[in-house]
Write a protein that holds these residues in place. Structure first.
Motif, short mmCIF file in Angstrom:
data_model
loop_
_atom_site.label_atom_id
_atom_site.label_comp_id
_atom_site.label_asym_id
_atom_site.label_seq_id
_atom_site.Cartn_x
_atom_site.Cartn_y
_atom_site.Cartn_z
N GLN A 98 0.85 -1.18 0.00
CA GLN A 98 0.00 0.00 0.00
C GLN A 98 0.89 1.23 0.00
OE1 GLN A 98 -2.82 -0.10 3.20
NE2 GLN A 98 -3.86 -1.94 2.43
N GLN A 99 0.49 2.24 -0.77
CA GLN A 99 1.32 3.43 -0.92
C GLN A 99 0.45 4.67 -0.85
OE1 GLN A 99 3.44 3.47 -4.64
NE2 GLN A 99 4.51 5.39 -4.22
N TYR A 100 0.92 5.67 -0.10
CA TYR A 100 0.23 6.96 -0.08
C TYR A 100 0.81 7.85 -1.14
CZ TYR A 100 -1.36 11.58 1.27
OH TYR A 100 -1.92 12.83 1.25
N ILE A 101 -0.06 8.42 -2.00
CA ILE A 101 0.37 9.31 -3.08
C ILE A 101 -0.12 10.72 -2.76
CG2 ILE A 101 0.36 9.73 -5.56
CD1 ILE A 101 1.50 7.00 -4.79
N PRO A 102 0.78 11.65 -2.38
CA PRO A 102 0.35 13.04 -2.17
C PRO A 102 -0.13 13.66 -3.48
CG PRO A 102 2.54 12.63 -1.27
CD PRO A 102 2.20 11.46 -2.14
N CYS A 103 -1.19 14.44 -3.40
CA CYS A 103 -1.73 15.12 -4.57
C CYS A 103 -1.84 16.62 -4.28
CB CYS A 103 -3.10 14.55 -4.95
SG CYS A 103 -3.09 12.80 -5.38
N ARG A 104 -2.04 17.37 -5.34
CA ARG A 104 -2.16 18.82 -5.19
C ARG A 104 -3.60 19.20 -4.85
NH1 ARG A 104 -0.60 20.61 -10.86
NH2 ARG A 104 -1.34 18.49 -11.26
N ASN A 105 -3.74 20.17 -3.96
CA ASN A 105 -5.04 20.76 -3.62
C ASN A 105 -5.19 22.02 -4.46
OD1 ASN A 105 -7.29 21.96 -2.58
ND2 ASN A 105 -6.57 22.05 -0.47
N THR A 106 -6.10 21.99 -5.43
CA THR A 106 -6.27 23.11 -6.35
C THR A 106 -7.47 23.98 -6.00
OG1 THR A 106 -7.57 21.75 -7.89
CG2 THR A 106 -5.17 21.82 -8.23
N ALA A 107 -8.01 23.84 -4.79
CA ALA A 107 -9.15 24.65 -4.37
C ALA A 107 -8.78 26.14 -4.33
CB ALA A 107 -9.64 24.20 -2.99
N GLU A 108 -9.76 26.99 -4.58
CA GLU A 108 -9.53 28.43 -4.56
C GLU A 108 -9.16 28.91 -3.15
OE1 GLU A 108 -12.72 30.68 -6.20
OE2 GLU A 108 -12.63 29.73 -8.17
N VAL A 109 -9.74 28.28 -2.13
CA VAL A 109 -9.42 28.63 -0.75
C VAL A 109 -8.94 27.34 -0.06
CG1 VAL A 109 -10.22 29.73 1.37
CG2 VAL A 109 -11.27 30.34 -0.82
N PRO A 110 -7.69 26.97 -0.24
CA PRO A 110 -7.20 25.67 0.25
C PRO A 110 -7.14 25.55 1.76
CG PRO A 110 -5.39 26.98 -0.61
CD PRO A 110 -6.64 27.72 -0.97
N THR A 111 -7.26 26.66 2.48
CA THR A 111 -7.31 26.58 3.94
C THR A 111 -8.67 26.10 4.43
OG1 THR A 111 -7.93 28.92 4.04
CG2 THR A 111 -5.58 28.38 4.30
N GLU A 112 -9.69 26.13 3.55
CA GLU A 112 -11.05 25.80 3.96
C GLU A 112 -11.59 24.53 3.32
OE1 GLU A 112 -13.57 29.16 3.39
OE2 GLU A 112 -12.33 30.50 4.61
N ASN A 113 -11.07 24.14 2.16
CA ASN A 113 -11.56 22.93 1.50
C ASN A 113 -10.49 22.40 0.55
OD1 ASN A 113 -11.94 24.55 -0.96
ND2 ASN A 113 -13.72 25.38 0.11
N PHE A 114 -10.82 21.34 -0.15
CA PHE A 114 -9.83 20.80 -1.07
C PHE A 114 -10.48 20.36 -2.37
CE2 PHE A 114 -11.49 16.78 0.36
CZ PHE A 114 -11.19 15.86 -0.64
N THR A 115 -9.73 20.48 -3.44
CA THR A 115 -10.08 19.92 -4.74
C THR A 115 -8.87 19.15 -5.22
OG1 THR A 115 -11.55 21.78 -5.26
CG2 THR A 115 -10.80 20.41 -7.10
N LEU A 116 -8.99 17.86 -5.28
CA LEU A 116 -7.87 17.01 -5.67
C LEU A 116 -7.65 17.15 -7.17
CD1 LEU A 116 -7.29 13.46 -4.26
CD2 LEU A 116 -6.69 14.02 -6.61
N ALA A 117 -6.44 17.54 -7.58
CA ALA A 117 -6.13 17.76 -8.99
C ALA A 117 -6.44 16.49 -9.79
CB ALA A 117 -4.66 18.14 -9.16
N PRO A 118 -7.32 16.58 -10.81
CA PRO A 118 -7.73 15.39 -11.56
C PRO A 118 -6.56 14.63 -12.18
CG PRO A 118 -9.16 17.24 -12.08
CD PRO A 118 -8.03 17.79 -11.27
N GLU A 119 -5.56 15.37 -12.69
CA GLU A 119 -4.43 14.69 -13.32
C GLU A 119 -3.60 13.92 -12.29
OE1 GLU A 119 -3.41 19.19 -13.14
OE2 GLU A 119 -5.17 17.88 -13.33
N ASP A 120 -3.58 14.42 -11.04
CA ASP A 120 -2.87 13.70 -9.99
C ASP A 120 -3.60 12.40 -9.65
OD1 ASP A 120 -1.24 15.87 -10.04
OD2 ASP A 120 -1.63 16.54 -8.01
N PHE A 121 -4.93 12.46 -9.63
CA PHE A 121 -5.71 11.25 -9.35
C PHE A 121 -5.52 10.22 -10.46
CE2 PHE A 121 -9.54 8.63 -9.25
CZ PHE A 121 -9.63 8.32 -7.89
#
Length: 239
Positions: free
Chosen positions: A32-55
């Motif tokens: 099992q491996q953890y893959i860090p991804c980029r958070n591309t949310a406009e306000v990353p301190t409040e929510n997250f949007t996982l970059a589709p290309e990273d997924f």
């Protein structure tokens, strides 16, 4: 969860703080491996949007087992209703870590949950998202997504329901021909159609009003008087 994976999550969450971190756990062979991804949310301190290309890149490494994100500076680690909704949509487990406390919890998708009693979350759990799920589960029909996280009907300049019901394959029918699965479209304190319900038969509708829990109620005079049209999907015309 394996200690090495949890440590990798902690390192990423700490490095991203005070922003929310996000990533995925994949099964790569026996590991099992953890893959860090980029958070591309406009306000990353409040929510997250996982970059589709990273997924997509993570999927290429192995089966996605869990989606991870963090909750910075929370008094207590409690998943939000938004977390639960998005976990349902993803179809896989979610893991959430608070930081700097480092607490960790997991969520599983809610399968075949009841249509009623759902909290209102604008753009994610509203009248159209309820209809969309109902049509997918009950009729295996995929409808477009017209749930957006803003009150688009307030000034009357947008008319998402009025503009798109025909494009979605619906045809208007007579009130006297009302039957299970028909969509009742209404104007509630608005100059444009801004609410819709599924007719369940026996004068009962399923709907989700703004700020309330989703519910089944009688199709009474209040909603009848505010009905703009009743429509039926063309795939259900001869059902």
């Amino acid at each position: 969860m394996r200690k090495k994976v949890l440590e990798a999550i902690q390192q990423h969450v700490a490095a991203a703080y005070p922003n929310e971190a996000c990533g995925v756990i994949v099964q790569n062979g026996r590991a099992q491996q953890y893959i860090p991804c980029r958070n591309t949310a406009e306000v990353p301190t409040e929510n997250f949007t996982l970059a589709p290309e990273d997924f997509t890149a993570a999927e290429a490494l192995g089966e996605v087992l869990m989606i991870i994100h963090s909750h910075p500076d929370v008094v207590q680690l409690i998943p939000s209703e938004m977390d639960r909704i998005q976990c349902d949509w993803s179809g896989v487990e979610w893991g959430i870590m608070s930081w700097p406390d480092g607490d960790f919890c997991t969520l599983s998708p809610r399968v075949d949950r009841d249509y009623t009693g759902r909290p209102w979350v604008i753009g994610y759990a509203d009248c159209w998202s309820l209809i969309k799920e109902y049509y997918s589960r009950e009729f295996s029909l995929a409808l477009g997504d017209y749930s957006v996280p803003l009150e688009w009907w307030i000034d009357g300049k947008e008319a998402l329901y009025d503009d798109n019901w025909e494009k979605e394959g619906f045809a208007e029918i007579s009130t006297s021909d009302l039957r299970h699965g028909d969509i009742i479209m209404m104007r509630l304190q608005s100059s444009v159609t801004n609410h819709a319900a599924v007719y369940l038969g026996e004068n009962i509708i399923l709907h989700h009003l703004s700020g309330q829990l989703s519910t089944r109620i009688p199709y009474g005079s209040y909603h009848r008087d505010r009905t703009v049209r009743i429509v039926r999907h063309k795939e259900l015309m001869n059902a």
